[in-house]
Design a protein around this motif. Structure first.
Motif, short mmCIF file in Angstrom:
data_model
loop_
_atom_site.label_atom_id
_atom_site.label_comp_id
_atom_site.label_asym_id
_atom_site.label_seq_id
_atom_site.Cartn_x
_atom_site.Cartn_y
_atom_site.Cartn_z
N ILE A 277 17.38 -58.84 20.36
CA ILE A 277 16.91 -59.34 21.74
C ILE A 277 15.50 -59.38 21.73
O ILE A 277 14.82 -60.48 21.75
N PRO A 278 14.74 -58.00 21.23
CA PRO A 278 13.28 -58.27 21.56
C PRO A 278 12.77 -59.03 20.21
O PRO A 278 11.73 -59.63 20.47
N ALA A 279 13.43 -58.98 19.10
CA ALA A 279 12.86 -59.86 17.85
C ALA A 279 13.01 -61.15 18.35
O ALA A 279 12.11 -62.19 17.77
N THR A 280 14.13 -61.54 19.01
CA THR A 280 14.19 -63.17 19.34
C THR A 280 13.04 -63.57 20.22
O THR A 280 12.31 -64.49 19.96
N ILE A 281 12.56 -62.72 21.07
CA ILE A 281 11.33 -62.80 22.19
C ILE A 281 10.35 -63.09 21.46
O ILE A 281 9.51 -63.85 21.61
N ALA A 282 10.13 -61.99 20.64
CA ALA A 282 8.77 -61.93 19.95
C ALA A 282 8.77 -62.74 18.69
O ALA A 282 7.83 -62.72 18.15
N VAL B 167 6.51 -54.08 17.43
CA VAL B 167 7.08 -55.28 18.49
C VAL B 167 7.73 -54.62 19.56
O VAL B 167 7.59 -55.09 20.64
N PHE B 168 8.38 -53.47 19.25
CA PHE B 168 9.10 -52.87 20.40
C PHE B 168 8.30 -52.25 21.43
O PHE B 168 7.37 -51.54 21.12
N ARG B 169 8.77 -52.46 22.70
CA ARG B 169 7.91 -51.85 23.77
C ARG B 169 8.50 -50.60 24.42
O ARG B 169 7.67 -49.84 25.03
N ASP B 170 9.68 -50.33 24.28
CA ASP B 170 10.12 -48.99 24.80
C ASP B 170 11.19 -48.25 24.17
O ASP B 170 12.34 -48.70 23.78
N GLU B 171 10.44 -47.15 23.71
CA GLU B 171 11.52 -46.54 22.82
C GLU B 171 12.55 -45.16 23.41
O GLU B 171 13.19 -44.70 22.94
N SER B 172 12.11 -45.20 24.81
CA SER B 172 12.69 -44.10 25.63
C SER B 172 14.16 -43.99 25.63
O SER B 172 14.82 -43.09 25.53
N PRO B 173 14.77 -45.44 25.64
CA PRO B 173 16.11 -45.50 25.58
C PRO B 173 16.79 -44.56 24.21
O PRO B 173 18.00 -44.32 24.23
N PHE B 174 16.02 -44.59 23.23
CA PHE B 174 16.45 -43.96 21.99
C PHE B 174 16.30 -42.60 21.60
O PHE B 174 16.42 -42.02 20.68
N VAL B 175 15.60 -41.89 22.81
CA VAL B 175 14.96 -40.59 22.38
C VAL B 175 15.75 -39.28 22.02
O VAL B 175 15.53 -38.50 21.35
N PHE B 176 17.33 -39.84 22.37
CA PHE B 176 18.29 -38.76 21.85
C PHE B 176 19.17 -39.27 20.95
O PHE B 176 20.40 -38.80 20.76
N PRO C 39 12.75 -56.74 27.49
CA PRO C 39 12.77 -57.97 27.21
C PRO C 39 11.71 -58.50 28.42
O PRO C 39 10.81 -59.47 28.13
N LEU C 40 11.58 -58.22 29.51
CA LEU C 40 10.91 -58.40 30.58
C LEU C 40 9.39 -58.11 30.17
O LEU C 40 8.57 -59.01 30.58
N ALA C 41 9.16 -56.71 29.72
CA ALA C 41 7.72 -56.54 29.07
C ALA C 41 7.35 -57.54 28.03
O ALA C 41 6.23 -57.90 28.06
N LEU C 42 8.11 -57.74 27.17
CA LEU C 42 7.81 -58.95 26.25
C LEU C 42 7.38 -60.10 26.76
O LEU C 42 6.41 -60.84 26.28
N LEU C 43 8.44 -60.63 27.58
CA LEU C 43 8.15 -61.99 28.04
C LEU C 43 6.82 -61.99 28.97
O LEU C 43 5.99 -63.01 28.77
N ALA C 44 6.54 -60.83 29.71
CA ALA C 44 5.26 -60.95 30.48
C ALA C 44 4.09 -60.94 29.52
O ALA C 44 2.79 -61.30 30.04
N GLU C 45 4.14 -60.95 28.12
CA GLU C 45 2.87 -60.67 27.40
C GLU C 45 2.70 -62.21 26.87
O GLU C 45 1.56 -62.39 26.16
N LEU C 46 3.66 -62.97 26.90
CA LEU C 46 3.60 -64.47 26.27
C LEU C 46 2.81 -65.49 27.03
O LEU C 46 2.69 -65.10 28.49
#
Ligand SMILES: C[S@@+](CC[C@H](N)C(=O)[O-])C[C@H]1O[C@@H](n2cnc3c(N)ncnc32)[C@H](O)[C@@H]1O
Length: 246
Positions: free
Chosen positions: A131-136, A147-156, A202-209
């Motif tokens: 999903i992020p790779a498609t947007i970016a 490219v990835f903006r949010d690593e928090s979901p994967f901290v565990f 996805p929202l963060a990535l779209l906002a940067e475009l």
């Protein structure tokens, strides 16, 4: 979006009479399932988002469920107030994980259980890459450049790191059960598209475009979701852990 619900409910193992705390309860689906299993046991869903709690309240008729607007990392739930603390993807956002899990441990009775579903590393989760790779519109080498903006979901994602955090917070008997399932984003491309546009990254990535690039990214996103439409829903590979501790 359906988030791997069957396995999680079984792992929670809520029994009649249990007092249950659901951390980061969101729209309350797991809270309601826990309440059904707890019989008349008290069930509390806690979330930092009033919007999510409103959604949960609208869908909840059971009188033994209550919802609480609070930060589960620091809120004083009272000593030993619960038998089971459950969380489906709601514990990954703590700024101080050891402090936060210590707070949840104090809310559990001695030998009480924590059952949390967390994501495995991003590399194991197709949705989190595609999903992020498609947007970016990235290539493999771009991804390494952040490219990835949010690593928090994967901290565990790393069981040894998670075990260390939980042991430091006073938990013991930490176990991990792997869940690999196709993640359902919706019955059709349009619903899946709307669901993707509610996610933070996805929202963060779209906002940067630029507006033109954002239009291109939305079209690419729809095409990519169409390619993942199985005819029985839009599906992505996913990998999670169900972590239990007591
Ligand atoms: C990915 S959603 C999962 C929602 C729900 N558990 C589910 O499975 O549908 C994560 C939820 O955790 C909540 N959350 C994040 N940090 C929190 C905290 N410190 N205390 C309470 N809730 C939190 C968010 O507001 C969000 O509703």
């Amino acid at each position: 979006m359906r988030f791997l619900q069957g396995r999680f409910r079984a792992a929670c193992g809520v029994r009649a009479g249990d007092r249950v705390l659901d951390v980061g309860c969101g729209g309350g689906q797991t809270t309601r399932e826990a309440a059904a299993d707890a019989g008349r046991g008290r069930v509390v869903g806690v979330d930092v988002s009033e919007q999510m709690l409103e959604h949960a309240r609208r869908r909840t008729a059971e009188e033994h469920i209550s919802y609480l607007l609070a930060d589960a990392a620091t809120y004083d739930f009272g000593e030993a107030a619960f038998d089971v603390c459950i969380s489906r993807f709601g514990v990954m956002f703590f700024a101080d994980p050891v402090g936060a899990f210590g707070n949840l441990r104090r809310a559990l009775r001695p030998r009480g259980r924590l059952v949390a579903m967390v994501w495995q590393p991003r590399a194991e989760n197709e949705w989190a890459q595609v999903i992020p790779a498609t947007i970016a519109r990235t290539t493999e080498s771009d991804r390494a450049d952040g490219v990835f903006r949010d690593e928090s979901p994967f901290v565990f994602g790393d069981p040894e790191v998670t075990r260390g955090i939980l042991m430091s917070a006073g938990f013991g008997e930490v176990t991990f059960a792997e869940v690999r399932e196709r993640l359902y984003y919706g019955p059709d491309v349009e619903t899946a598209y709307e669901n993707v546009l509610q996610l933070r990254e996805p929202l963060a990535l779209l906002a940067e475009l630029t507006p033109a690039d954002a239009d291109r990214a939305r079209a690419d996103l729809r095409a990519m979701l169409a390619a993942h439409d199985s005819g029985d829903g839009v599906l992505f590979d996913s990998a999670a852990w169900i972590v239990t501790a007591s």
